[in-house]
Design an enzyme around this catalytic site. Sequence first.
Site, short mmCIF file in Angstrom:
data_model
loop_
_atom_site.label_atom_id
_atom_site.label_comp_id
_atom_site.label_asym_id
_atom_site.label_seq_id
_atom_site.Cartn_x
_atom_site.Cartn_y
_atom_site.Cartn_z
N TYR A 1 0.80 -1.35 0.06
CA TYR A 1 0.09 -0.03 -0.01
C TYR A 1 0.77 1.33 0.10
CZ TYR A 1 -3.19 3.49 1.36
OH TYR A 1 -4.19 4.75 1.57
N GLU B 1 -3.13 7.39 -4.32
CA GLU B 1 -3.43 6.07 -3.72
C GLU B 1 -2.91 5.35 -4.62
OE1 GLU B 1 -6.22 4.40 -0.18
OE2 GLU B 1 -7.14 3.94 -2.03
#
Length: 393
Positions: A108, A196
Amino acid sequence: MKIHEYQAKALLSEFGIPVPKGGVANTSAEAKKIAAELGSKAAIKAQVYAGGRGKAGGIKVADNPEETAKLAGQMLGTRLVTHQTTPEGVPVSKVLVEKAVSVQRELYLSIIVDNASRMPVMMASEAGGMDIEEVARVSPQKIIKVYIDPSAGFQAFQGRKLAYGMSLSPAQVRPATSLMTNLYQLFQAKDCSLAEINPLVVTTDGELLALDAKLNFDDSALFRHKDMEQLHDLEQEDPLEVKANELGVKNYIKMDGNIGCMVNGAGLAMAVMDLINQAGGRPANFLDIGTVNDVNRVANAFKIFITDPNVKAILVNIFGGMARVDIIAQGIVEAHKQMDVRLPLVVRLAGTNVDEGKRILAKSGIKFIEAIDFYDAARKAVEVAKGGKSWAS
């Protein structure tokens, strides 16, 4: 402002961040052609402004172009319901067809603006592919953060800290740091509010690849990015929110209740919504009318209320500072001149020119219920929305 995944990936690629090969399709035939050009298994991904697509059937893998066409045809023209959408879901009018990737690990990586420190913060985790909120709740130690001083920019030592924190191998640290640097440059250049990559994957060949991406942009900076503004897909937004924006009612968010709220100030608006819930009702919207001395904007807010079939009562709660109560009152009168407003109206007014505002409403002949404070207004709005009192009497 949000954009689709395929648009976000085009921007990532422009800034030197590797993404899977692929293309966007509006029809099953286009999807089949893209899959044939890829010459391998393909991932078909519904392009919607919502997460949780995989669990909702919005991401599937096909073994050949024919299956790609079939799966794309099953998605296109439908509405996808995920845990991030309303029960009605969002329309699927495009799919992204990408070369399927053999994944070794999922990571992530993201950047947001931290309001407390007033700096961008880059977050990384070895627990990719999951909701970061769930990772933060269950395993907060797996999230590593670095704060970026805009005057200095993202530094290589910060990249190494994040890369080692994601348990990358020494050979992967340099390309990971380069990828993070590029992501920060994109974040800064396009005035993003969120950048993101989840998951950022390590392929079985040991390469880093942005398998999914989300970019949100600061609405207040869009005047600097007309090219980005053109990417916005209004079909994905709530029609009432689109209409409100067109009418100049900027701070409007549709909700699932039945009491239309017009309030000045975001904090006051949230307090009113809390009190409506406490009184046993549900707000139909968030609407901060702002420091408005514009009669038409108030009238336009009423247009949104009467367009929403769920609204059963209107609550106006104004604490005038720079906003003048008499102008708000004129807006309410103008709304009743322009349209047939039959919804029960509860009004609580205080602040600048309040006496003149009350005089205008009293003289107008408009039927309304006056409230003396916050909770009185919320309680009366809930009561008339439920039909428990004849407001017109």
